[in-house]
Design a protein around this motif. Sequence first.
Motif, PDB file in Angstrom:
ATOM      1  N   PRO A 185      69.700  38.062  32.994  1.00 40.64           N
ATOM      2  CA  PRO A 185      69.083  39.262  33.598  1.00 40.64           C
ATOM      3  C   PRO A 185      69.472  39.470  35.060  1.00 40.64           C
ATOM      4  CG  PRO A 185      67.481  38.058  32.291  1.00 40.64           C
ATOM      5  CD  PRO A 185      68.692  37.191  32.376  1.00 40.64           C
ATOM      6  N   LEU A 186      69.716  38.369  35.790  1.00 40.87           N
ATOM      7  CA  LEU A 186      70.107  38.528  37.193  1.00 40.87           C
ATOM      8  C   LEU A 186      71.472  39.191  37.321  1.00 40.87           C
ATOM      9  CD1 LEU A 186      68.963  35.064  38.626  1.00 40.87           C
ATOM     10  CD2 LEU A 186      67.761  37.263  38.733  1.00 40.87           C
ATOM     11  N   LEU A 187      72.354  38.946  36.335  1.00 39.83           N
ATOM     12  CA  LEU A 187      73.687  39.537  36.391  1.00 39.83           C
ATOM     13  C   LEU A 187      73.664  41.041  36.115  1.00 39.83           C
ATOM     14  CD1 LEU A 187      75.752  36.766  34.565  1.00 39.83           C
ATOM     15  CD2 LEU A 187      75.522  37.157  37.017  1.00 39.83           C
ATOM     16  N   LEU A 188      72.538  41.547  35.582  1.00 39.53           N
ATOM     17  CA  LEU A 188      72.418  42.987  35.348  1.00 39.53           C
ATOM     18  C   LEU A 188      71.938  43.738  36.586  1.00 39.53           C
ATOM     19  CD1 LEU A 188      70.786  42.948  31.788  1.00 39.53           C
ATOM     20  CD2 LEU A 188      73.158  43.454  32.352  1.00 39.53           C
ATOM     21  N   LEU A 189      71.472  43.007  37.603  1.00 42.17           N
ATOM     22  CA  LEU A 189      70.948  43.664  38.797  1.00 42.17           C
ATOM     23  C   LEU A 189      71.986  44.508  39.535  1.00 42.17           C
ATOM     24  CD1 LEU A 189      68.614  40.900  40.279  1.00 42.17           C
ATOM     25  CD2 LEU A 189      67.982  42.941  38.984  1.00 42.17           C
ATOM     26  N   PRO A 190      73.293  44.108  39.567  1.00 41.85           N
ATOM     27  CA  PRO A 190      74.262  44.981  40.259  1.00 41.85           C
ATOM     28  C   PRO A 190      74.332  46.396  39.704  1.00 41.85           C
ATOM     29  CG  PRO A 190      75.210  42.810  39.933  1.00 41.85           C
ATOM     30  CD  PRO A 190      73.900  42.817  39.193  1.00 41.85           C
ATOM     31  N   LEU A 191      73.845  46.606  38.461  1.00 41.76           N
ATOM     32  CA  LEU A 191      73.841  47.956  37.915  1.00 41.76           C
ATOM     33  C   LEU A 191      72.892  48.878  38.686  1.00 41.76           C
ATOM     34  CD1 LEU A 191      73.800  47.159  34.083  1.00 41.76           C
ATOM     35  CD2 LEU A 191      75.733  47.929  35.434  1.00 41.76           C
ATOM     36  N   LEU A 192      71.930  48.271  39.386  1.00 43.16           N
ATOM     37  CA  LEU A 192      70.971  49.071  40.145  1.00 43.16           C
ATOM     38  C   LEU A 192      71.459  49.384  41.544  1.00 43.16           C
ATOM     39  CD1 LEU A 192      67.712  47.169  39.109  1.00 43.16           C
ATOM     40  CD2 LEU A 192      68.695  49.213  38.072  1.00 43.16           C
ATOM     41  N   TRP A 193      72.577  48.782  41.956  1.00 44.77           N
ATOM     42  CA  TRP A 193      73.110  49.076  43.284  1.00 44.77           C
ATOM     43  C   TRP A 193      73.671  50.490  43.314  1.00 44.77           C
ATOM     44  CZ3 TRP A 193      76.385  43.970  43.715  1.00 44.77           C
ATOM     45  CH2 TRP A 193      75.500  42.893  43.828  1.00 44.77           C
ATOM     46  N   PRO A 194      73.717  51.113  44.483  1.00 49.15           N
ATOM     47  CA  PRO A 194      74.329  52.452  44.565  1.00 49.15           C
ATOM     48  C   PRO A 194      75.774  52.412  44.112  1.00 49.15           C
ATOM     49  CG  PRO A 194      73.111  51.939  46.565  1.00 49.15           C
ATOM     50  CD  PRO A 194      73.157  50.673  45.754  1.00 49.15           C
TER      51      PRO A 194
END
Length: 764
Positions: free
Chosen positions: A495-504
């Motif tokens: 799940p932590l690796l999916l966080l970059p999807l929330l970056w602008p």
Amino acid sequence: MRTGMMAVCAGIGAVAWLPWLLPVWLSAVMVAMALVAGWRRGWYALPMRAALGGAFGLLWGTLYGVQVTDSLLPTTLEQQPVILQGRIVDLIATEEAFGRPAQRFLLRVEHCFLDDESLCPVALHTVQLTAYRRLDIASGERWQLRVKLKRPRGFANPGGFDFESWQVQRRISATGSVRGREAIRLGEAGRWSVDHWRAQLRDHLSQRLESFPSRPLLIALLVADGSGIEREQWQLFRDTGTIHLFVVSGSHIAFTGGLVWWLGRVWRRLPWSTGSRREQFVCALPALGVATAYALLAGMGLPIQRALIMFAVVLLSATLRRDTRFADALLLALTIVLLRDPLAARDAGCWFSFAAVGALALAVSAARGQGWSWLRAQWLVFVACVPILLLIGGQLTLLSLPANVLAVPLTTVVTLPLALLGLLGDSVALPPADWCWQGADLSLRALLMFLERLHAPLRGLILPLASTATSLLFAVVAAGLLCLPRGLPGRALAPLLLLPLLWPRYPAVEAGAVRITVIDVGQGLSVLVETRHHRLLYDTGPAFGSGATAAENAVLPVLRQRGVDRLDLLMVSHRDNDHAGGVATVLDAVPTRQVSAGERLRVDTQQPCRAGQQWQWDAVRFEVLAPGSRRERSGNNRSCVLLIDAGGRRALLTGDIERGVEARLFDAAALDPVTLLIAPHHGSRSSSSPTFVAATHPQHVVFSAGYRNAFGHPHPRVVERYLSVGARTWNTADSGALTFELAPRRETVVREFRRTSRRYWDAR
């Protein structure tokens, strides 16, 4: 063997994504060198096999690319009348175009002649034609037609669908229209013409299912013709992630063939079965035959061919060699698919199919002894396909998981078998066939009701997310980890690796600067203006005769790619179709605080656009220069003229104003030199007077015009006029979307989308 296949796939994929082709002789030399080096054995045998496979993939992809580029229409023949002889393939689509009926079809070219009866200097493969008058044509027939053609062309925007790549992959060498009345039938459809059979079957289904509300969906499931499905339904399927169910996909091919294979396994368990390898092979042949028959029924397009190849390889490997690893079978299928169609490496649908099948296989093997459920299967397929969904549409719909939990088994296990049984019953005139059709129609109506009720309250779960290369790479790793068995080290980090999807997805605009993107909408205009915290959309592009809009196909993808989830202002210069055709589409899709227009639109909250209006966003000043208080007769002259000033870097958006308004702006001393000018009226002769050009003295001027448009925009004299004052000219027809970054005390940065996303078949 596995290493060689992976290297072949990598080599083919590399060529498909290169902006230019490798020389054939260089690829051949690489193969020869790898062959010579591969004769030796030792610790480097594995690298040698990889080198040989990669070199062969490069050579194969290059040879295919040469064949593709050689079959495309030369730019010298564009819009020139030619005579084509060929056979009509696939189904003929009838649609409304600008209030009149039109026929759209594919012609497999056999001969091409110029006006002087000489042969064309290119061997065209297939052309897509539109006839704006009724032709008595049928699939499978041979015809001679007089046509005007142009190269495959589509909108070129960040986040948009690559229509050109899709056409080239289908081996469409040109698109055009039928001209004159010199249409001559050269031959009837052959007895064994699959296209003719499909057309007859579609006509039969149209009449047979006339009383059923789900007739368009049933026809799409059986003969892969979705032309009858309404646009609202397509949008519902997109938003709920179920669009793959209403085109003939790999799951349909696998189910029909797999059902027959399962019946064969039941046969082998009977007492008189010997269970021999030969008997297993014989039982697998009917399954492959049924899957092939259904693929032919669906037109045997490239996606159908991919699905059939995948099913055939997996079926035969499971039948003939039980010790074959599923991953090896899937890799073999991918290798065959890429050898058959190297440009499949550019098709996100191809990777979607392999990712879904691979995720299911990995999940099944990981779930041994842990229990299994259909919900878990859907979750794993959803996770595995997240990167591909982002790559395709730049957005992620969380509705996909709950929608597919019901939609996949209902359409695959209930609707499709009933429809096939109904079709089989019609062929032998069995009375129960009507019951089958009623059951299939009822299941689809229930599915539509479920999707509509799911979509209405949860529409906000459609999220525009980042799709940069880094975030996609992290998403791929996260998807792989989530598909692994529980308890393995590192799985909890997914799940932590999916966080970059929330970056602008796009760098934020600095304070005091402005980013202006002229979107490629063909013959029309749409401009996205971004400051640090505000978004303005100037015009929305045209609507087309088919009911589609450029806003749907070009503007909204750009907004999603930039992470724009709301608009502070939608400014519509005037109500001409090429500027205001997509207003309703934008307002339905994007929350908008304010709408301003130079003419009255069918919008409840519209405010008039008038000279003198001023405001400031993030230290960037905006001012409306026109229309004034004077009542203009021409709708073009009622266009909103917007001046944007970012610390002395000025941009002028002019709509379709003509020389009269230009003169009044000059007389009012409202015109000063600008950094960026959106040319009035797409570069028409009725605008861009010498006085206007001299007064604005732009550094950059953009013509938002369609490729080979019928109006001849921009006019050569207008272009020369801007060049004479030192302006650098740009055209969306050549450059695609153009992005300008204007900031105080910094040089203007310009990005051309077609240059940054070049393909090897692009005309130089």
